[in-house]
Design an enzyme around this catalytic site. Structure first.
Site, PDB file in Angstrom:
ATOM      1  N   LEU A   1       0.862  -1.177   0.000  1.00 19.79           N
ATOM      2  CA  LEU A   1       0.000   0.000   0.000  1.00 19.79           C
ATOM      3  C   LEU A   1       0.896   1.224   0.000  1.00 19.79           C
ATOM      4  O   LEU A   1       2.025   1.186   0.486  1.00 19.79           O
ATOM      5  CB  LEU A   1      -0.900   0.022   1.250  1.00 19.79           C
ATOM      6  CG  LEU A   1      -2.001  -1.030   1.368  1.00 19.79           C
ATOM      7  CD1 LEU A   1      -2.676  -0.924   2.730  1.00 19.79           C
ATOM      8  CD2 LEU A   1      -3.023  -0.889   0.256  1.00 19.79           C
ATOM      9  N   ASP A   2       0.389   2.326  -0.537  1.00 17.91           N
ATOM     10  CA  ASP A   2       1.152   3.573  -0.526  1.00 17.91           C
ATOM     11  C   ASP A   2       1.415   4.015   0.908  1.00 17.91           C
ATOM     12  O   ASP A   2       0.655   3.689   1.833  1.00 17.91           O
ATOM     13  CB  ASP A   2       0.393   4.686  -1.248  1.00 17.91           C
ATOM     14  CG  ASP A   2       0.318   4.458  -2.752  1.00 17.91           C
ATOM     15  OD1 ASP A   2       1.085   3.609  -3.255  1.00 17.91           O
ATOM     16  OD2 ASP A   2      -0.499   5.117  -3.407  1.00 17.91           O
ATOM     17  N   LYS A   3       2.451   4.794   1.082  1.00 19.86           N
ATOM     18  CA  LYS A   3       2.820   5.313   2.402  1.00 19.86           C
ATOM     19  C   LYS A   3       1.648   6.021   3.069  1.00 19.86           C
ATOM     20  O   LYS A   3       1.403   5.864   4.267  1.00 19.86           O
ATOM     21  CB  LYS A   3       3.998   6.273   2.246  1.00 19.86           C
ATOM     22  CG  LYS A   3       4.381   7.023   3.510  1.00 19.86           C
ATOM     23  CD  LYS A   3       5.512   8.002   3.212  1.00 19.86           C
ATOM     24  CE  LYS A   3       5.846   8.841   4.433  1.00 19.86           C
ATOM     25  NZ  LYS A   3       6.924   9.823   4.168  1.00 19.86           N
TER      26      LYS A   3
ATOM     27  N   THR B   1      -1.597   5.634   2.493  1.00 17.06           N
ATOM     28  CA  THR B   1      -2.842   4.874   2.533  1.00 17.06           C
ATOM     29  C   THR B   1      -2.916   4.044   3.809  1.00 17.06           C
ATOM     30  O   THR B   1      -1.926   3.450   4.234  1.00 17.06           O
ATOM     31  CB  THR B   1      -2.954   3.950   1.311  1.00 17.06           C
ATOM     32  OG1 THR B   1      -2.846   4.734   0.116  1.00 17.06           O
ATOM     33  CG2 THR B   1      -4.285   3.221   1.294  1.00 17.06           C
TER      34      THR B   1
ATOM     35  N   HIS C   1      -0.712   4.249  -7.842  1.00 16.74           N
ATOM     36  CA  HIS C   1      -1.443   5.512  -7.689  1.00 16.74           C
ATOM     37  C   HIS C   1      -2.676   5.595  -8.584  1.00 16.74           C
ATOM     38  O   HIS C   1      -3.166   6.674  -8.890  1.00 16.74           O
ATOM     39  CB  HIS C   1      -0.529   6.709  -7.979  1.00 16.74           C
ATOM     40  CG  HIS C   1       0.554   6.882  -6.957  1.00 16.74           C
ATOM     41  ND1 HIS C   1       1.510   7.875  -7.045  1.00 16.74           N
ATOM     42  CD2 HIS C   1       0.840   6.179  -5.833  1.00 16.74           C
ATOM     43  CE1 HIS C   1       2.340   7.775  -6.015  1.00 16.74           C
ATOM     44  NE2 HIS C   1       1.960   6.748  -5.271  1.00 16.74           N
TER      45      HIS C   1
END
Length: 347
Positions: free
Chosen positions: A150-152, A154, A239
């Protein structure tokens, strides 16, 4: 030049004009012969000084201005995970475990925590997987393995595996789109129509060919200037959700300071009405965290498990707080489920 006497307890920093004694007190026992063998070295002095400065910061009076209080709250939130010890982070993750069995450990990923290391990254999830494994299975436990990322910025459901083979199987399920994923997001402005599919290829800077990217979306609640959305990414491009909402629907995610503007990388611009509801000024919007949450994962049957595994993660506190401030409502069937926040949900 005469040697300094033992009673001179004020140490001066070149160029600052400020005595260390003004920041912390060096007591006589520290200078006594009895304590000479236990005197602090330069590193210990520096650590004591930093601790004193942190203590002074925590004692700052709470601003009376509501906008300043809101900014201070957001700043504390975005910085809290940058200063913790790996053992502290592992303990926090263990308290927020969503599911655990002989194959998997499912955690609630906090905001602002990268999955992998990199330039400027001091702490990431992969760093604490050996510690977390030992906390759960004892000191002889092998490190857990990441199954996806997961993105930082999120938050939400994140799956870990005890064995590398199991991690590879789950990674293959993600790659072949056999894992159902649902995200929740707050957007600036309201998508039109209120439900649909965004099918816009995405091309990264370092890649020439565009990747197929498909996202289903549905508005769960809305006002004149914001919306609460459920998102189902059919593909898994980096993204993807942020790009599709911002450039496909012209409704960037609240707190997305990267994809809110075509032409510039700058803090997100919000309407006067939205700023008033959030209790912020435009100059302080850079402190708003990304409101994107991995709400649910449904893993198909795997190995000895004959049924699908439905994993649901509560919203973090800052997300719920923003929903209330903006006048957005959570679906009735989920209100009770998210009314009580877990240890990591209190962020």
């Amino acid at each position: 030049m005469a040697a300094p006497s033992s009673s001179a307890v004020g140490l001066w920093i070149r160029g600052t004009g400020q005595s260390l004694g003004s920041l912390f007190t060096l007591t006589k026992p520290f200078c006594s012969a009895a304590a000479a063998s236990k005197s602090l070295n330069a590193q210990q002095l520096a650590e004591r000084l930093r601790a004193q400065k942190r203590e002074q910061k925590t004692k700052k009076p709470m601003p009376t201005n509501p906008v300043q209080r809101r900014v201070q709250e957001l700043v504390r939130f975005t910085q809290q995970l940058q200063r913790v010890h790996p053992n502290v982070l592992a303990k926090a993750l263990s308290r927020g475990i969503l599911h655990q069995d002989k194959d998997l450990v499912v955690i609630n990923k906090p905001y602002g925590l990268p999955v992998h290391g990199g330039p400027g990254v001091q702490l990431c999830i992969s760093d604490v997987l050996p510690i977390l494994a030992k906390m759960l299975h004892g000191h002889k436990a092998e490190p857990l393995h990441l199954c996806h990322r997961l993105d930082k910025e999120t938050t939400g459901v994140m799956v870990l595996a005890w064995e590398k083979d199991v991690a590879h199987q789950i990674q293959e399920l993600f790659r072949t789109r056999q894992v159902a994923k649902k995200y929740w997001a707050i957007t600036v402005r309201v998508p039109v129509p209120s439900a649909g599919v965004v099918d816009i290829p995405i091309m990264e800077k370092e890649v020439r060919n565009a990747h197929v990217a498909v996202t289903q979306y549905q508005v769960l609640s809305s006002t004149l200037s914001s919306a609460f959305l459920e998102l189902q990414p059919i593909t898994g491009i980096k993204h993807q959700l942020r790009v599709h909402l911002s450039f496909g629907l012209d409704c960037p995610i609240l707190g997305d300071h990267k994809y809110s503007d075509w032409s510039s990388l700058a803090p997100q611009k919000l309407s006067v009405g939205t700023l008033k509801k959030l209790g912020l000024e435009q100059s302080k919007t850079r402190h708003i965290p990304l409101h994107l949450h991995a709400r649910q994962l449904i893993l198909p049957a795997l190995g000895s498990r004959k049924e699908e595994l439905n994993l649901v993660c509560k919203l973090p506190h800052f997300f719920v707080h923003s929903l209330r401030r903006l006048g957005l409502e959570m679906p009735s069937q989920d209100q009770n489920r998210d009314s009580e926040l877990g240890p990591l949900g209190a962020q």
